[in-house]
Design a protein around this motif. Structure first.
Motif, PDB file in Angstrom:
ATOM      1  N   ASP A  97       0.831  -1.195   0.000  1.00 16.95           N
ATOM      2  CA  ASP A  97       0.000   0.000   0.000  1.00 16.95           C
ATOM      3  C   ASP A  97       0.874   1.257   0.000  1.00 16.95           C
ATOM      4  O   ASP A  97       2.092   1.194  -0.184  1.00 16.95           O
ATOM      5  N   ASP A 126       0.317   5.934   0.727  1.00 14.66           N
ATOM      6  CA  ASP A 126      -0.334   6.977   1.516  1.00 14.66           C
ATOM      7  C   ASP A 126      -1.780   7.168   1.068  1.00 14.66           C
ATOM      8  O   ASP A 126      -2.311   6.397   0.262  1.00 14.66           O
ATOM      9  N   GLN A 127      -2.420   8.218   1.576  1.00 14.75           N
ATOM     10  CA  GLN A 127      -3.822   8.454   1.248  1.00 14.75           C
ATOM     11  C   GLN A 127      -4.016   8.648  -0.243  1.00 14.75           C
ATOM     12  O   GLN A 127      -5.029   8.209  -0.813  1.00 14.75           O
ATOM     13  N   THR A 128      -3.056   9.297  -0.902  1.00 14.31           N
ATOM     14  CA  THR A 128      -3.152   9.486  -2.356  1.00 14.31           C
ATOM     15  C   THR A 128      -3.194   8.142  -3.065  1.00 14.31           C
ATOM     16  O   THR A 128      -3.953   7.949  -4.026  1.00 14.31           O
ATOM     17  N   TYR A 161      -4.298   5.276  -1.807  1.00 14.82           N
ATOM     18  CA  TYR A 161      -5.603   4.671  -1.558  1.00 14.82           C
ATOM     19  C   TYR A 161      -6.696   5.332  -2.396  1.00 14.82           C
ATOM     20  O   TYR A 161      -7.611   4.657  -2.887  1.00 14.82           O
ATOM     21  N   ASP A 162      -6.592   6.628  -2.574  1.00 13.68           N
ATOM     22  CA  ASP A 162      -7.571   7.313  -3.418  1.00 13.68           C
ATOM     23  C   ASP A 162      -7.509   6.783  -4.846  1.00 13.68           C
ATOM     24  O   ASP A 162      -8.544   6.552  -5.490  1.00 13.68           O
ATOM     25  N   THR A 222      -4.294   1.357   9.718  1.00 13.34           N
ATOM     26  CA  THR A 222      -4.488   2.530   8.861  1.00 13.34           C
ATOM     27  C   THR A 222      -5.069   2.114   7.519  1.00 13.34           C
ATOM     28  O   THR A 222      -5.899   2.826   6.950  1.00 13.34           O
ATOM     29  N   ARG A 249      -8.748   3.176   5.360  1.00 19.37           N
ATOM     30  CA  ARG A 249      -8.688   3.789   4.034  1.00 19.37           C
ATOM     31  C   ARG A 249      -9.268   2.906   2.940  1.00 19.37           C
ATOM     32  O   ARG A 249      -9.202   3.259   1.766  1.00 19.37           O
ATOM     33  N   GLU A 257      -4.484   1.886  15.815  1.00 23.11           N
ATOM     34  CA  GLU A 257      -3.424   2.626  15.130  1.00 23.11           C
ATOM     35  C   GLU A 257      -2.239   2.878  16.053  1.00 23.11           C
ATOM     36  O   GLU A 257      -1.093   2.932  15.591  1.00 23.11           O
TER      37      GLU A 257
END
Length: 309
Positions: free
Chosen positions: A173, A175-177, A179-180, A200, A204, A236
């Protein structure tokens, strides 16, 4: 066993590790004890022959014996299981898949051909054939970062269009980007991420993990998964400690001495002391020495008491 769907494929799945004797043979008695302990631990499922299962080092007779053992134990206990039909040779992998299908697992895990990285067309041809041969058992694509061909989110989406029998993917995986970008994929199949990123990752959009944390201690990994789904903040906080231990104590051994991922997972199991599998790898790969195991077990008892015995 009932075929898994994307919605049903979730949680903490534990890998089967090979106990290797001094004669380089698989110790089947220790292996049976390990599988029974995984089932007793209450994991969401058991799987064979991911990277940590040393699938490349097994004869076909050993593959069949291992697969049958896991299928029998899990069927009796009512625990979902997956068979990894992985092999660097697509022809050998196809033969393994055909025999795995007859054991009626919840899914069959496959990797992409691993000598030359396959093109888009070759990737699709491989997976389409594997899905056709596996039916009615679905596929899980095991696509870790050390694969010769690592698929991106758009590539995975195109694959799912053509091979909808794929119910899950195992990936590294980000970061959030990241996962987006993966949202179109995680909305269609079960997205499985590294075990020590599960708290985490679940927040997400990840569905679960083929878990190195279960290598460390399957019972503690089950406890942590329950915490992940009920108390995200506390889970977390545990993840921070898990990541710190792996990043500062375990992964430096790989960078310094070149131990493979499977050797590190066997090290984790020895640190957790829940199985007599040991750290020995099958020739020519090297396991982590006893001196490092003793040192790291003491560190883990101090920093991760929930995961050590």
């Amino acid at each position: 066993m009932r075929a898994l769907s994307p919605d049903a494929l979730t949680g903490t799945w534990a890998t089967v590790l090979l106990p290797i004797g001094a004669d380089d043979r698989i110790d089947w008695e220790r292996l049976s004890e390990q599988v029974h302990e995984l089932v007793a631990a209450g994991v969401d499922g058991v799987y064979t022959n991911g990277s940590s299962g040393e699938f490349w080092a097994q004869s076909e007779e050993e593959f069949d014996r291992l697969s049958s053992m896991v299928a029998d134990v899990c069927e009796r206990a009512g625990v979902p299981f997956q068979i990894g039909a992985a092999h660097p040779s697509p022809q050998t992998a196809l033969g393994r898949l055909r025999r795995a299908r007859d054991l009626s697992p919840g899914a069959i895990q496959v990797i992409l051909p691993d000598w030359f990285a396959p093109s888009d067309q070759e990737t699709l041809a491989f997976l389409r054939r594997m899905a056709d041969e596996a039916a009615p058992v679905p596929l899980v694509l095991y696509n870790p970062p050390h694969a010769k061909r690592v698929l991106t989110a758009p590539g995975l989406s195109r694959l799912l269009d053509s091979v909808p029998e794929t119910v899950g993917v195992k990936v590294a995986d980000g970061d959030q980007t990241w996962y987006d970008a993966m949202a179109p994929v995680s909305g269609r199949v079960a997205l499985f991420v590294p075990g020590h990123h599960l708290a985490t990752g679940y927040g997400r959009g990840a569905a679960g993990a083929y878990s190195n944390v279960a290598c460390l201690n399957p019972r503690a990994a089950v406890w942590w998964w329950a915490q992940i789904t009920t108390d995200q903040a506390a889970a977390e906080a545990v993840e921070i400690r898990l990541r710190s231990f792996l990043d500062t104590e375990v992964l430096p051994l790989q960078r310094r001495y070149g131990y493979c991922n499977a050797a590190l997972d066997k090290l984790l199991a020895a640190i957790g002391a829940w199985t007599a599998t040991g750290t020995r790898m099958r020739w020519p790969y090297q396991g982590v020495p006893e001196a490092d195991l003793r040192r790291l077990r003491a560190v883990a008892r101090d920093r991760l008491p929930e995961f050590t015995t």
